[in-house]
Scaffold this active site. Structure first.
Site, mmCIF file in Angstrom:
data_model
loop_
_atom_site.group_PDB
_atom_site.id
_atom_site.type_symbol
_atom_site.label_atom_id
_atom_site.label_comp_id
_atom_site.label_asym_id
_atom_site.label_seq_id
_atom_site.Cartn_x
_atom_site.Cartn_y
_atom_site.Cartn_z
ATOM 1 N N GLU A 22 0.845 -1.009 -0.122
ATOM 2 C CA GLU A 22 0.039 -0.381 0.173
ATOM 3 C C GLU A 22 0.781 1.300 -0.165
ATOM 4 O O GLU A 22 0.908 2.646 0.459
ATOM 5 C CB GLU A 22 -0.962 0.013 1.088
ATOM 6 C CG GLU A 22 -2.136 -1.103 1.612
ATOM 7 C CD GLU A 22 -2.514 -1.395 2.329
ATOM 8 O OE1 GLU A 22 -2.732 -0.737 3.143
ATOM 9 O OE2 GLU A 22 -3.475 -2.468 2.619
ATOM 10 N N ASP A 58 -12.597 -9.886 -1.010
ATOM 11 C CA ASP A 58 -14.003 -9.682 -0.808
ATOM 12 C C ASP A 58 -14.839 -8.727 -0.959
ATOM 13 O O ASP A 58 -14.772 -7.765 -1.936
ATOM 14 C CB ASP A 58 -14.140 -9.954 1.359
ATOM 15 C CG ASP A 58 -12.962 -8.752 1.046
ATOM 16 O OD1 ASP A 58 -12.862 -7.375 0.448
ATOM 17 O OD2 ASP A 58 -12.280 -8.692 2.983
ATOM 18 N N ASN A 81 2.105 -5.498 -3.298
ATOM 19 C CA ASN A 81 0.601 -5.626 -2.814
ATOM 20 C C ASN A 81 -0.303 -4.373 -2.808
ATOM 21 O O ASN A 81 0.434 -3.191 -2.326
ATOM 22 C CB ASN A 81 0.628 -6.078 -1.482
ATOM 23 C CG ASN A 81 -1.261 -6.848 -1.780
ATOM 24 O OD1 ASN A 81 -1.220 -6.806 -2.036
ATOM 25 N ND2 ASN A 81 -1.523 -7.021 -0.310
ATOM 26 N N GLU A 130 -6.318 -10.591 -1.279
ATOM 27 C CA GLU A 130 -7.181 -10.491 -0.299
ATOM 28 C C GLU A 130 -9.161 -10.551 -0.758
ATOM 29 O O GLU A 130 -9.926 -9.131 -0.484
ATOM 30 C CB GLU A 130 -7.168 -8.866 0.643
ATOM 31 C CG GLU A 130 -5.432 -8.868 0.967
ATOM 32 C CD GLU A 130 -5.151 -7.560 1.411
ATOM 33 O OE1 GLU A 130 -5.787 -7.082 2.333
ATOM 34 O OE2 GLU A 130 -3.968 -7.561 1.847
HETATM 35 O O1 9MR Z 1 -7.871 -7.827 8.256
HETATM 36 C C1 9MR Z 1 -7.155 -6.768 9.230
HETATM 37 C C2 9MR Z 1 -7.702 -6.354 10.376
HETATM 38 O O2 9MR Z 1 -7.926 -7.512 11.315
HETATM 39 C C3 9MR Z 1 -6.698 -5.845 10.881
HETATM 40 O O3 9MR Z 1 -7.231 -4.539 12.323
HETATM 41 C C4 9MR Z 1 -5.890 -4.092 9.773
HETATM 42 C C5 9MR Z 1 -5.377 -2.824 10.267
HETATM 43 O O4 9MR Z 1 -4.822 -2.649 9.171
HETATM 44 O O5 9MR Z 1 -5.872 -5.169 9.060
HETATM 45 C C6 9MR Z 1 -6.934 -6.201 7.938
HETATM 46 O O6 9MR Z 1 -6.021 -6.273 6.702
HETATM 47 C C7 9MR Z 1 -6.341 -5.702 5.603
HETATM 48 C C8 9MR Z 1 -4.296 -6.182 5.270
HETATM 49 O O7 9MR Z 1 -3.273 -5.849 6.374
HETATM 50 C C9 9MR Z 1 -4.334 -5.395 4.236
HETATM 51 N N1 9MR Z 1 -4.419 -4.101 3.352
HETATM 52 C C10 9MR Z 1 -6.467 -4.385 4.101
HETATM 53 C C11 9MR Z 1 -7.043 -5.410 4.420
HETATM 54 C C12 9MR Z 1 -7.764 -5.151 5.277
HETATM 55 O O8 9MR Z 1 -8.179 -3.526 5.876
#
Ligand code: 9MR
Length: 339
Positions: free
Chosen positions: A156, A264, A197, A262
């Site tokens: 990101e 959804d 990513n 990822e």
């Molecule tokens: O699913 C993850 C969530 O449990 C965390 O609180 C969050 C913190 O920023 O991150 C989420 O996963 C993220 C992933 O690591 C990177 N891309 C976006 C995902 C959804 O926010």
């Protein structure tokens, strides 16, 4: 790589399903067999160590349907090194051990990210931060060397307009932090595929243009990058991103792999049949677009069950974004992909 043997496996699966019914066992979600067996792509899910350890049903459906796992939070820097030099590998170890014992592939997530990094990094100046980032990559990748198929090395780094996100890595280390991270990663585990990513880079837009241009430049410079992760957090209210397949094709033409990392598809709550059908259509489009591009090697969803999903906590009024409902029953999105 996965072998491609869907037909034979389907026949076996149908026989197995019939046998299961005959002896009253749990029936697979699809008569055709589990998701992982209908494709030669890796089929993955983000997993959380908590339910993996404590919920037998969560673990068993995961094991049945998927052949790759991505730790949802357990490998993030803030989790593994909350204080400098003080490590916590318990969740990451648990997931890697599960994978090893069950023949699953692991996607490592994620090494350099503006979010979920430990506070102590904020106190470091450029020179020290540069060393610490290299050390972090070495330590974490080194711990799991040979056990991780692919790593999200940087995550990101772009704003929606395609400019660089002004993270501490960007502002203190400069543009070159990306190439430096990839070089450190290659040295730390030469057997892992190294990915960049991001989200909102599915269709053709300013952000995916920036991703394309960066990857092209990195390849030209000989930076060791193997793939691009397309997160694919979609919402029915926005529809399907235009130019998704075209974008995958242009990235593949640069000579890199692509992973849907990822996926959804969130829907406005409450759920109804019409919304579930819209969701199913979009999930199937993702699946098909990945399968239309030979270098798209992985289809991973961000959690597989509505029982554990980041979506409702982040988007109030939306949810039900996964392939399975909270009782682990396959939703229309699942059966559209795997009828
Ligand atoms: O699913 C993850 C969530 O449990 C965390 O609180 C969050 C913190 O920023 O991150 C989420 O996963 C993220 C992933 O690591 C990177 N891309 C976006 C995902 C959804 O926010």
């Amino acid at each position: 790589m996965k072998l491609h043997a869907p037909l034979g496996r389907r026949i076996l699966a149908i026989a197995a399903a019939a046998a299961a019914i005959a002896v009253g066992q749990a029936v697979p979600a699809s008569a055709a067999g589990p998701l992982k067996d209908i494709t030669n792509r890796y089929v993955g899910s983000a997993v959380a160590a908590g339910p993996l350890g404590s919920q037998a049903d969560y673990r068993s459906v995961l094991t049945r349907e998927f052949d790759s796992v991505t730790p949802e939070n357990e490998m993030k820097w803030a989790v593994v090194e909350p204080n400098r030099g003080q490590f916590n590998w318990s969740g990451a170890d648990a997931i890697v051990n599960y994978a090893q014992q069950n023949g699953k592939s692991v996607r490592g997530h994620t090494l350099v990210w503006h979010s979920q990094y430990p506070n102590w990094l904020n106190n470091l100046g450029g020179a020290e931060l540069r060393n610490v980032v290299r050390e972090h990559i070495n330590t974490e990748m080194g711990r799991y060397r040979g056990k991780i198929r692919a790593w999200d090395v940087v995550n990101e780094i772009f704003e929606e307009n395609g400019s660089r996100r002004q993270s501490i890595f960007q502002t203190r280390l400069g543009d070159g932090f990306v190439a430096e991270a990839f070089r450190a990663a290659r040295a730390a585990d030469p057997s892992a595929k190294l990915y960049i990513n991001d989200y909102n880079t599915e269709g053709m837009n300013a952000k995916s243009d920036a991703m394309y241009n960066l990857v092209r430049t990195l390849k030209q410079q000989g930076v060791p990058i193997d793939g691009v992760g397309i997160q694919t957090h979609l919402a029915t209210k926005y529809g399907y991103p235009s130019g998704f397949r075209q974008n995958l094709q242009r990235l593949a033409a640069l000579g890199v792999d692509i992973a849907i990392t990822e996926a959804d598809v969130r829907i406005p709550l409450p759920v109804d049949q019409n919304k579930l059908n819209q969701q199913a259509t979009m999930f199937k489009q993702i699946w098909d677009d990945c399968h239309a591009v030979s270098r798209c090697v992985e289809f991973t969803t961000w959690g597989y069950t509505d029982r554990h999903s980041w979506v409702p906590g982040t988007f109030p009024g939306e949810g039900a974004a996964c392939l399975f409902d909270s009782n682990l029953r396959p939703k229309p999105a699942y059966t559209r992909i795997n009828p």
